[in-house]
Design a protein around this motif. Structure first.
Motif, short mmCIF file in Angstrom:
data_model
loop_
_atom_site.label_atom_id
_atom_site.label_comp_id
_atom_site.label_asym_id
_atom_site.label_seq_id
_atom_site.Cartn_x
_atom_site.Cartn_y
_atom_site.Cartn_z
N PRO A 101 9.57 -14.09 13.44
CA PRO A 101 9.57 -13.69 15.06
C PRO A 101 9.51 -12.43 14.85
O PRO A 101 8.71 -11.59 15.77
N ILE A 102 10.15 -11.42 14.02
CA ILE A 102 9.83 -9.92 14.02
C ILE A 102 8.40 -9.62 13.56
O ILE A 102 7.88 -8.65 14.28
N THR A 103 7.95 -10.32 12.88
CA THR A 103 6.47 -9.91 12.36
C THR A 103 5.55 -9.99 13.57
O THR A 103 4.80 -9.19 13.80
N PHE A 104 5.74 -11.34 14.29
CA PHE A 104 5.05 -11.25 15.65
C PHE A 104 5.25 -10.44 16.70
O PHE A 104 4.40 -9.79 17.22
N GLU A 105 6.55 -9.92 16.83
CA GLU A 105 6.85 -8.97 17.84
C GLU A 105 6.39 -7.54 17.41
O GLU A 105 5.77 -6.94 18.22
N PHE A 106 6.52 -7.37 16.20
CA PHE A 106 5.83 -5.99 15.57
C PHE A 106 4.32 -5.86 15.72
O PHE A 106 3.78 -4.92 16.07
N VAL B 163 16.63 -7.90 19.32
CA VAL B 163 16.35 -6.57 19.57
C VAL B 163 14.87 -6.36 19.46
O VAL B 163 14.34 -5.82 20.35
N PHE B 164 14.16 -6.92 18.72
CA PHE B 164 12.92 -6.68 18.61
C PHE B 164 11.97 -7.47 19.75
O PHE B 164 11.06 -6.76 20.31
N ALA B 165 12.44 -8.48 20.05
CA ALA B 165 11.69 -9.40 21.05
C ALA B 165 11.98 -8.60 22.35
O ALA B 165 10.91 -8.28 23.03
N SER B 167 12.90 -5.46 23.04
CA SER B 167 12.21 -4.21 23.22
C SER B 167 10.66 -4.07 23.24
O SER B 167 10.20 -3.49 23.91
N THR B 168 10.17 -5.26 22.51
CA THR B 168 8.70 -5.29 22.56
C THR B 168 8.37 -5.64 24.00
O THR B 168 7.53 -5.33 24.57
N TYR B 169 9.34 -6.71 24.41
CA TYR B 169 8.84 -7.21 25.95
C TYR B 169 8.91 -6.17 26.78
O TYR B 169 7.88 -6.11 27.76
N LEU B 170 9.98 -5.51 26.92
CA LEU B 170 10.13 -4.31 27.70
C LEU B 170 9.06 -3.07 27.87
O LEU B 170 8.37 -3.05 28.74
N THR B 171 8.81 -2.77 26.62
CA THR B 171 7.87 -1.86 26.41
C THR B 171 6.32 -2.23 26.91
O THR B 171 5.62 -1.38 27.57
N VAL B 172 6.09 -3.42 26.32
CA VAL B 172 4.74 -3.95 26.74
C VAL B 172 4.64 -4.27 28.12
O VAL B 172 3.57 -3.97 28.77
N SER B 173 5.46 -4.74 28.80
CA SER B 173 5.59 -4.77 30.10
C SER B 173 5.37 -3.73 30.83
O SER B 173 4.68 -3.54 31.98
N VAL B 174 6.20 -2.38 30.36
CA VAL B 174 5.87 -1.37 31.19
C VAL B 174 4.60 -0.67 31.20
O VAL B 174 4.10 -0.42 32.16
N VAL B 175 3.92 -0.97 29.77
CA VAL B 175 2.49 -0.38 29.73
C VAL B 175 1.64 -1.11 30.42
O VAL B 175 0.79 -0.58 31.21
N THR B 230 0.79 -12.78 27.10
CA THR B 230 1.13 -14.14 27.12
C THR B 230 1.97 -14.96 26.19
O THR B 230 3.03 -15.59 26.31
N PRO B 231 1.59 -14.84 24.75
CA PRO B 231 2.66 -15.53 23.70
C PRO B 231 3.70 -14.67 23.48
O PRO B 231 4.92 -15.27 23.34
N LEU B 232 3.77 -13.41 24.11
CA LEU B 232 5.03 -12.44 24.18
C LEU B 232 6.04 -13.21 25.08
O LEU B 232 7.11 -13.55 24.63
#
Lengths: 181, 487
Positions: A101-106, B163-165, B167-175, B230-232
């Motif tokens: 999961p984290i690899t994908f997110e990163f 945490v990673f999901a 924060s990635t989702y939030l920042t990518v959505s903002v971008v 989309t996969p996000l």
């Protein structure tokens, strides 16, 4: 002598596209086009090359993925292998399913931000940058072609004006070319 | 140039020109805000401030101020977290998934839905942070070198995946949101009369001037970001569901959770989009852009995802019986007939029964009914998360520890407060940001304008030989309700 530039303005994207095709066929070089929305089909006519930002995104994605794997290897396997709930971290390969999961997110994080940043830098669209569209209505309902005299060496200003006027323009103006950026 | 079948109903009503679109979207930003806006913003702000007060009280006193106990150690906090994350999903789905599927009706709603996503995910993120009790050490969840020895985060933990999901989702959505906003900020900048607004929108527009090369890059960036987002979208709520699915609690560790949570997220997200858009279109007079067709399409999404959620509930029930695991069976019997039966009944009524009413065209095209159902769905989806979380842990493997959960005023205050903050953000967005994607909408004027459908658009005949020649004579069809259905 300072370069001169002709700004030919249209009130319709289609008219501009057809006009651009006609002018290019007549040997006129069009430097740029300013429009309030993307005009599909204009890029090959005025010679805008296809962007490679997709490749940039791929490169950032691979970088992100590699960084994630290196991070797992160092943090979870070599620096401090934790044994949580009887599930020790002795091998990157064996533990990798829980790192997916984290690899994908990163990977997505790096690809999206890296590409977006490259896009802004490449465009020179950054906070505080001055806008250089010739007319304010270029972001509303006007479409403007920029034709520089220095890039059309074989043609006089009058020749260019005559050719442009046949393409359905609503306004034409010739100015000194000023580089803003 | 775009092509669209002549039998399609127009996406923008009326004979809108490019300039009309600019005026309709920028006009409300440039003018004075109506009284209703001030009233709504004031109420939202007050509620939000009350919530902030509750959060500060909680931080000062400790999370003992919540109604949690040794058995139910997760309740409203995680319920609200999952609820808010789910609401966020519609925005990315509309802007990314529907972009990839070339659904042009998204253009009228994507901007405000993306704003909703960002504010909703921001609200979601607050809850795990508050739940830590020590907000100021929140950065410990990040894998950063520190001075505490070999103190690292645990990458095996689903909570860290969150945490990673998130924060990635939030920042990518903002971008994604901001890149789309840049050209529209430029439009406002070029119309601005006051020096302050010209300066402000000048900074926000990053010097955008609409060059062909920039548009070329813009489109590719949007497409690739959509491909990444989309996969996000699917990964984020799947990962949120892993918080439960990877545990050993009866009622939680089911493999159906990821798709079931994603469907539920889209379901509740679209419901919130409906609630907000119906207010927005009325308040900002955007009926020509967000009309019955848009509402109907979104209602169909609600109906489909609501049905998926319904099937997931039934599958859970079936599997709990079929598995032969008595703890699992008990968890589900307890949900339906135990002390929290009312929450289960609310969930079932709101999420399984109410979306089925959308099968009736009359109901799914009714704005008033849609508004009502959108609120019902959001209540139902909140109860769904409450049922999953609280009913599963209040009676676990050890009967001696069985307990009930009762929210305190702080629980309620923090939740209501986040709703207030969310609406305050959204109203501020509606006041100062272009609520519709101006540049995108202009690309569909010709393919969807009524004038081009009936061949009365100015210059329609002139363009017959060009790309506009794709606009064919309208096929005679029984679409007389097209104009009349709009209210």
């Amino acid at each position: 002598m300072a370069d001169r530039v002709i700004y030919a303005t249209y009130d319709d994207d289609h008219t501009l596209l057809e006009g651009a095709k006609k002018l290019v066929a007549d040997g006129v070089h069009i430097s740029d086009v300013f429009s309030p929305f993307p005009i599909h089909g204009i890029d090959p006519v005025i010679g805008v090359k296809h962007t490679r930002l997709g490749i940039v995104a791929m490169m950032f994605a691979v970088t992100g993925m590699m960084l994630a794997v290196i991070g797992f290897q160092y943090i979870m396997i070599s620096d401090w292998p934790m044994n949580i709930g009887g599930k020790p971290n002795f091998s990157l390969l064996q533990n990798f399913p829980s790192f997916v999961p984290i690899t994908f997110e990163f990977t997505v994080l790096f690809a999206a931000h890296g590409m977006a940043l490259t896009y802004l830098l490449r465009n020179k669209t950054l906070p505080g940058m001055p806008a250089d569209n010739p007319y304010p209505r270029n972001t509303d309902d006007r479409f403007t072609m920029e034709i520089r005299l220095s890039e059309n060496g074989g043609m006089s200003s009058d020749d260019l004006h005559a050719k442009i006027k046949q393409t359905g323009i609503v306004e034409i103006e010739e100015k000194d070319y000023v580089v803003i950026k | 140039m775009h092509k669209e079948a002549a039998i399609r109903e127009p996406l923008i009503l009326g004979h809108k020109t490019y300039s009309d679109i600019t005026e309709d979207v920028c006009g409300p930003i440039e003018g004075k805000a109506p009284k209703a806006w001030y009233i709504m913003f004031g109420i939202a702000l007050l509620v939000g401030l009350y919530g902030i007060g509750c959060i500060l009280y909680l931080l000062g006193t400790g999370i003992g101020t919540w109604g949690l106990n040794k058995t139910v150690e997760w309740a409203w906090d995680i319920t609200n977290f999952v609820w808010w994350v789910g609401i966020g999903h519609a925005g990315t789905l509309i802007s990314a998934v529907l972009l990839l599927f070339r659904q042009r009706w998204r253009m009228a709603i994507n901007r405000s839905a993306e704003a909703m996503t960002i504010f909703a995910v921001f609200m979601a993120g607050l809850f795990p942070l508050i739940h830590m009790g020590r907000l100021w050490v929140g950065y410990w969840v990040l894998p950063i070198p520190n001075q505490f020895g070999s103190l690292w985060v645990n990458f095996n933990s689903p909570l860290l995946w969150d945490v990673f999901a998130i924060s990635t989702y939030l920042t990518v959505s903002v971008v994604f949101w901001y890149i789309g906003l840049i050209p529209d900020f430029a439009t406002i900048r070029d119309r601005a009369k006051g020096s302050v607004s010209r300066k402000m929108y000048g900074i926000l527009s990053f010097g955008w001037s609409g060059r062909a090369k920039h548009w070329n890059r813009f489109e590719i960036v949007s497409l690739v970001l959509a491909g990444l987002a989309t996969p996000l979208v699917f990964s984020v709520h799947s990962i949120v569901s892993f918080d439960f699915a990877t545990s050993v609690i009866p009622g939680w560790h089911t493999t159906i959770f990821p798709p079931y949570f994603v469907a539920g997220a889209v379901f509740s997200g679209f419901a919130m989009v409906q609630t907000l858009l119906l207010i927005l279109r009325k308040g900002m007079k955007l009926e020509a852009y967000i009309h019955t067709k848009h509402v109907e399409y979104m209602n169909i999404v609600i109906m489909v995802t609501g049905s998926i959620v319904g099937v997931a509930y039934l599958t859970e029930l079936f599997i709990s019986w079929y598995s032969g695991v008595e703890y699992e069976s008990y968890a589900f019997i307890n949900r339906a007939t135990g002390p929290y039966w009312w929450a289960y009944a609310s969930m079932m009524t709101c999420n399984v029964v109410s979306p089925q009413l959308m099968w009736f065209k009359k109901l799914r095209t009714s704005l008033l009914f849609t508004f009502f159902i959108s609120i019902v769905v959001n209540i139902g989806m909140w109860f769904e998360r409450f049922v999953i979380i609280v009913t599963s842990i209040h009676q676990d493997y050890l009967p001696s520890s069985w307990s009930m959960f009762y929210p305190t005023w702080v629980d309620i205050g923090v939740f209501i407060g986040t709703i207030g903050i969310f609406f305050a953000f959204y109203l501020a967005f509606a006041r100062y940001f272009p609520v519709l994607a101006i540049a995108e909408l202009k690309t569909i004027v010709k393919i969807s304008g009524e004038s081009y459908k009936n061949g009365t658009a100015p210059g329609h005949d002139d363009h017959g030989g060009g790309d506009h020649g794709h606009v064919e004579e309208p096929i005679k069809e029984d679409n007389t309700d097209t104009a009349s259905e709009e209210e």
